[in-house]
Design an enzyme around this catalytic site. Structure first.
Site, mmCIF file in Angstrom:
data_model
loop_
_atom_site.group_PDB
_atom_site.id
_atom_site.type_symbol
_atom_site.label_atom_id
_atom_site.label_comp_id
_atom_site.label_asym_id
_atom_site.label_seq_id
_atom_site.Cartn_x
_atom_site.Cartn_y
_atom_site.Cartn_z
ATOM 1 N N ASP A 71 0.910 -1.041 -0.077
ATOM 2 C CA ASP A 71 0.066 -0.083 0.003
ATOM 3 C C ASP A 71 0.643 1.244 0.024
ATOM 4 O OD1 ASP A 71 -3.249 0.541 0.798
ATOM 5 O OD2 ASP A 71 -1.833 2.199 1.027
ATOM 6 N N ASN A 74 -12.991 -3.217 2.077
ATOM 7 C CA ASN A 74 -13.788 -1.957 2.124
ATOM 8 C C ASN A 74 -14.814 -2.099 1.004
ATOM 9 O OD1 ASN A 74 -12.703 -0.950 4.323
ATOM 10 N ND2 ASN A 74 -11.137 0.068 3.440
ATOM 11 N N GLN A 83 -14.757 2.617 0.768
ATOM 12 C CA GLN A 83 -13.909 1.984 -0.702
ATOM 13 C C GLN A 83 -13.629 3.035 -1.557
ATOM 14 O OE1 GLN A 83 -15.768 -0.949 -2.954
ATOM 15 N NE2 GLN A 83 -13.983 -1.219 -4.220
ATOM 16 N N VAL A 98 -10.935 2.874 -3.960
ATOM 17 C CA VAL A 98 -10.588 2.443 -5.246
ATOM 18 C C VAL A 98 -11.263 1.419 -5.672
ATOM 19 C CG1 VAL A 98 -8.694 1.428 -6.561
ATOM 20 C CG2 VAL A 98 -8.087 3.052 -4.783
ATOM 21 N N HIS A 106 -10.086 -5.251 -3.687
ATOM 22 C CA HIS A 106 -8.685 -5.644 -2.962
ATOM 23 C C HIS A 106 -8.975 -5.785 -1.483
ATOM 24 C CE1 HIS A 106 -9.960 -1.221 -2.677
ATOM 25 N NE2 HIS A 106 -9.092 -1.047 -1.327
ATOM 26 N N ILE A 107 -8.089 -6.764 -1.126
ATOM 27 C CA ILE A 107 -8.149 -7.093 0.132
ATOM 28 C C ILE A 107 -6.903 -6.492 0.951
ATOM 29 C CG2 ILE A 107 -7.995 -9.054 2.079
ATOM 30 C CD1 ILE A 107 -8.795 -10.826 -0.340
ATOM 31 N N HIS A 108 -6.998 -5.576 2.003
ATOM 32 C CA HIS A 108 -5.732 -5.020 2.879
ATOM 33 C C HIS A 108 -5.454 -6.380 3.663
ATOM 34 C CE1 HIS A 108 -6.901 -0.789 2.169
ATOM 35 N NE2 HIS A 108 -8.035 -1.117 1.946
HETATM 36 P P1 AMP Z 1 -9.667 1.426 0.090
HETATM 37 O O1 AMP Z 1 -10.022 2.770 0.974
HETATM 38 O O2 AMP Z 1 -10.082 0.244 0.989
HETATM 39 O O3 AMP Z 1 -10.266 1.428 -1.223
HETATM 40 O O4 AMP Z 1 -7.953 1.334 -0.087
HETATM 41 C C1 AMP Z 1 -7.616 1.832 -1.259
HETATM 42 C C2 AMP Z 1 -5.986 1.765 -0.831
HETATM 43 O O5 AMP Z 1 -5.175 1.884 -2.019
HETATM 44 C C3 AMP Z 1 -5.549 2.864 0.300
HETATM 45 O O6 AMP Z 1 -4.820 2.323 1.316
HETATM 46 C C4 AMP Z 1 -4.253 3.662 -0.452
HETATM 47 O O7 AMP Z 1 -3.324 4.048 0.257
HETATM 48 C C5 AMP Z 1 -3.937 2.469 -1.434
HETATM 49 N N1 AMP Z 1 -3.552 3.141 -2.885
HETATM 50 C C6 AMP Z 1 -4.063 3.946 -3.605
HETATM 51 N N2 AMP Z 1 -3.366 4.134 -4.559
HETATM 52 C C7 AMP Z 1 -2.180 3.321 -4.638
HETATM 53 C C8 AMP Z 1 -1.134 2.988 -5.156
HETATM 54 N N3 AMP Z 1 -0.828 3.721 -6.495
HETATM 55 N N4 AMP Z 1 -0.327 2.333 -5.090
HETATM 56 C C9 AMP Z 1 -0.393 1.544 -3.606
HETATM 57 N N5 AMP Z 1 -1.586 1.705 -3.073
HETATM 58 C C10 AMP Z 1 -2.415 2.710 -3.283
#
Ligand code: AMP
Length: 113
Positions: free
Chosen positions: A30, A86, A93, A95, A99-101
């Site tokens: 991340d 998320n 959410q 992005v 995705h799985i954190h």
């Molecule tokens: P969410 O809020 O669950 O959609 O998480 C999106 C995650 O993507 C966040 O923790 C961001 O820090 C991460 N993120 C966004 N852009 C990038 C990127 N270019 N490379 C790596 N992580 C990213």
């Protein structure tokens, strides 16, 4: 693929700190880590969110679930870790590519703070 940033990261179009990849999934770090180890596992094929999953994704999702423990162990998370997905607006959410954190590296309170 369109303008999806995670599609571009997963296929290598945009360089990233890749932890693991195979033909179905990619795991990268991340960009704004919330824990000492904070990775994102994504399917290479675009799926918006958990809400968009269909029966045909069952094998892919099983593959993702089963790979987590292997990747966590390689990253030194043998003592445990947290996985978060998320989903949607209320799930914060940001992005729109499933995705799985995978987070760990210290004892983590939930909810944070
Ligand atoms: P969410 O809020 O669950 O959609 O998480 C999106 C995650 O993507 C966040 O923790 C961001 O820090 C991460 N993120 C966004 N852009 C990038 C990127 N270019 N490379 C790596 N992580 C990213």
């Amino acid at each position: 693929m369109g303008d999806c940033i995670f599609c571009k990261l997963a296929c290598g179009e945009i360089p990233t700190d890749m932890v693991y990849e195979d033909e179905k999934i990619a795991v990268f770090r991340d960009a704004a880590p919330q824990a000492p180890v904070h990775m994102l596992m994504v399917p290479k094929a675009h799926v918006d969110s958990l809400d968009e999953l269909k029966d045909e994704h069952a094998e892919l999702m099983g593959h993702m679930m089963l790979k987590i423990k292997e990747i966590a162990a390689k990253e030194g998370l043998g003592n445990g870790y947290r996985c978060v997905i998320n989903t949607g607006e209320d799930g914060q959410q940001t992005v729109k590519h499933l995705h799985i954190h995978i987070m760990g590296g210290r004892s983590m309170q939930w909810p944070p703070g």
